[in-house]
Design a protein around this motif. Structure first.
Motif, short mmCIF file in Angstrom:
data_model
loop_
_atom_site.label_atom_id
_atom_site.label_comp_id
_atom_site.label_asym_id
_atom_site.label_seq_id
_atom_site.Cartn_x
_atom_site.Cartn_y
_atom_site.Cartn_z
N VAL A 89 0.83 -1.30 0.19
CA VAL A 89 0.26 0.07 0.05
C VAL A 89 0.67 1.30 0.11
O VAL A 89 0.52 2.10 -0.71
N GLY A 90 1.94 1.29 0.78
CA GLY A 90 2.80 2.36 0.93
C GLY A 90 3.50 2.61 -0.50
O GLY A 90 3.57 3.62 -0.78
N GLN A 91 3.98 1.56 -1.02
CA GLN A 91 4.77 1.67 -1.94
C GLN A 91 3.69 1.94 -3.25
O GLN A 91 4.14 2.90 -4.26
N ASN A 92 2.55 1.62 -3.32
CA ASN A 92 1.46 1.92 -4.26
C ASN A 92 1.28 3.66 -4.27
O ASN A 92 1.39 4.36 -5.22
N VAL A 93 0.93 4.02 -3.05
CA VAL A 93 0.68 5.59 -3.01
C VAL A 93 2.08 6.61 -3.18
O VAL A 93 1.90 7.34 -3.58
N GLY A 94 3.16 5.83 -3.05
CA GLY A 94 4.52 6.73 -3.05
C GLY A 94 4.87 6.29 -4.56
O GLY A 94 5.99 7.05 -4.82
N THR A 95 4.64 5.57 -5.19
CA THR A 95 4.82 5.36 -6.67
C THR A 95 5.32 6.71 -7.35
O THR A 95 6.59 7.04 -7.93
N VAL A 96 4.28 7.83 -7.72
CA VAL A 96 4.25 8.75 -8.53
C VAL A 96 5.32 9.93 -7.81
O VAL A 96 6.22 10.30 -8.51
N PRO A 97 5.02 10.07 -6.51
CA PRO A 97 6.30 10.90 -5.70
C PRO A 97 7.59 10.35 -6.16
O PRO A 97 8.32 11.18 -6.54
N ARG A 98 7.95 9.19 -5.93
CA ARG A 98 9.09 8.58 -6.18
C ARG A 98 9.51 8.73 -7.49
O ARG A 98 10.85 9.26 -7.93
N LEU A 99 8.90 8.65 -8.59
CA LEU A 99 9.00 8.86 -9.90
C LEU A 99 9.44 10.38 -10.05
O LEU A 99 10.20 10.63 -10.98
N LEU A 100 8.81 11.12 -9.35
CA LEU A 100 9.08 12.65 -9.61
C LEU A 100 10.29 13.14 -8.81
O LEU A 100 10.82 14.19 -8.94
N THR A 114 -1.09 0.32 10.30
CA THR A 114 -1.52 -1.10 10.15
C THR A 114 -1.44 -1.24 8.56
O THR A 114 -1.41 -2.51 8.29
N TYR A 115 -1.61 -0.08 7.81
CA TYR A 115 -2.06 -0.67 6.33
C TYR A 115 -0.82 -0.52 5.47
O TYR A 115 -0.67 -0.97 4.34
N ALA A 116 0.24 0.40 5.69
CA ALA A 116 1.29 0.85 4.71
C ALA A 116 2.15 -0.46 4.15
O ALA A 116 2.56 -0.39 2.89
N ARG A 117 2.36 -1.31 4.91
CA ARG A 117 3.06 -2.69 4.63
C ARG A 117 2.06 -3.86 4.16
O ARG A 117 2.79 -4.62 3.70
N ARG A 118 1.00 -3.77 3.88
CA ARG A 118 0.18 -4.66 3.48
C ARG A 118 -0.05 -4.64 1.98
O ARG A 118 0.34 -3.51 1.63
#
Ligand code: ADP
Ligand code: ADP
Length: 230
Positions: free
Chosen positions: A95-106, A130-134
Motif C-alpha cells: 500500500v505504501g509503495q502504491n501511494v508513493g509510486t508517483v512521488p518517487r518517480l518525480l 496498520t496498512y502501509a506494509r500490506r
C-alpha cells in the motif's frame, strides 16, 4: 475561468461508434461534477479524453486554458489524478509503495515520500501503521478503493478524474466512502469530474450533474435538485 473546458468535442471510434457527440461543457474550479447516464453513453470516453488516454476526433479540450492535445503527458498526469473502479493497484507493491509510486518517480526522496504516504493514508481513513506494509490482496474492496484515492491525491493534483470510484464497494461501505471522499474533496479543494451510472450517487455527491444519453449526447447540465425535478 473553467478548469477543464470541452469545446464541441467529438469522439468517433475507428469502428464508427459515435461515443461523444459535440460536447461543450465547463468544469468549474473546486466543483464536483458528476457525469451520469446509462452504460455506453460516452461517460468514460469523456473522462479519458480529458486525461489524453483517448484522443478526440474533433473539437478542443482545454486544461487550465491549455489545449491538452499539446500538453506533455507527464506534466498532464501531474496535474490530473485518475481513479478507476477496482483501482488497478500494483499487486506486488505494498500500500505504501502504491501511494508513493508517483512521488518517487518525480524524484521525491524516501523521507518526504513516507511522510506524504502516511498523511494520505490517514486522510482516507487508513491507519498507516496498520496498512502501509500490506499488499492489495490483504485489503477489502473498500480499503483498496481508499488506497486508489490516496494514490491519486499523492502529488496534490488540482484535478481528479474518477470513473465509477465507488462501484466495487458494498452499499454500507459505499456510503461511508462517499461521505469521506466529499469531506476530503472540500478540505483539499480538488476539482473533480466523476462518472457514475447511479443517478442517486450523482445527485448526492455532485455540485452539478451532467446527464448523458446514448449516442454521447449531453441532455442536461444542472444542479442536483433541478435534475431530480426534471
Ligand atoms: P460509458 O462510460 O457511458 O459506459 P463509454 O464511453 O465507455 O460509455 O462508451 C461509449 C460508446 O463507445 C459505447 O458504445 C462503447 O461501446 C463505445 N466504445 C468505448 N470504447 C471503445 C473502443 N475502444 N472502441 C470502440 N468502441 C468503443
Ligand atoms: P520499502 O522496503 O520499499 O520501503 P515498504 O513496504 O516497507 O517498502 O514501504 C514502502 C513505502 O511505504 C515507503 O516508501 C513508505 O513511504 C511507506 N511506509 C511504510 N511504512 C510506513 C508507515 N508506517 N507509515 C507511513 N508510510 C509508511
Amino acid at each position: 475561468t473553467p478548469v477543464i473546458e470541452f469545446d464541441a468535442v467529438r469522439k468517433v471510434y475507428p469502428d464508427g461508434t459515435v461515443a461523444v457527440h459535440e460536447l461543450s461543457l465547463d468544469v468549474r474550479e473546486h466543483e464536483l461534477l458528476a457525469l451520469v447516464g446509462p452504460s455506453g453513453c460516452g461517460k468514460s470516453t469523456t473522462l479519458r479524453m480529458a486525461n489524453r488516454l483517448v484522443e478526440p476526433t474533433g473539437g478542443r479540450i482545454l486544461l487550465e486554458g491549455t489545449d491538452v492535445t499539446h500538453a506533455d503527458p507527464v506534466a498532464l498526469r501531474r496535474r490530473i489524478g485518475y481513479v478507476i473502479q477496482n483501482v488497478g493497484l500494483f499487486p506486488h507493491r505494498t500500500v505504501g509503495q502504491n501511494v508513493g509510486t508517483v512521488p518517487r518517480l518525480l524524484g521525491w526522496d524516501k523521507k518526504r515520500t513516507a511522510a506524504r504516504t502516511a498523511e494520505l493514508l490517514a486522510l482516507v481513513g487508513l491507519d498507516p501503521d496498520t496498512y502501509a506494509r500490506r499488499y492489495p490482496h490483504e485489503l477489502s474492496g473498500g480499503e483498496r478503493q481508499r488506497v486508489g484515492v490516496a494514490r491519486a491525491l499523492a502529488t496534490d493534483p488540482p484535478v481528479l478524474l474518477m470513473d465509477e470510484p465507488f462501484g466495487a464497494v458494498d452499499p454500507a461501505g459505499r456510503r461511508r466512502l462517499q461521505a469521506e471522499f466529499r469531506r476530503i474533496q472540500q478540505e483539499v479543494g480538488t476539482t473533480v469530474m466523476f462518472v457514475t451510472h447511479d443517478i442517486e450517487e450523482a445527485v448526492q455527491l455532485g455540485d452539478r450533474v451532467a446527464v448523458f444519453s446514448v449516442g454521447g449526447h449531453l441532455e442536461q447540465l444542472a444542479e442536483p435538485l433541478t435534475v431530480l425535478a426534471h
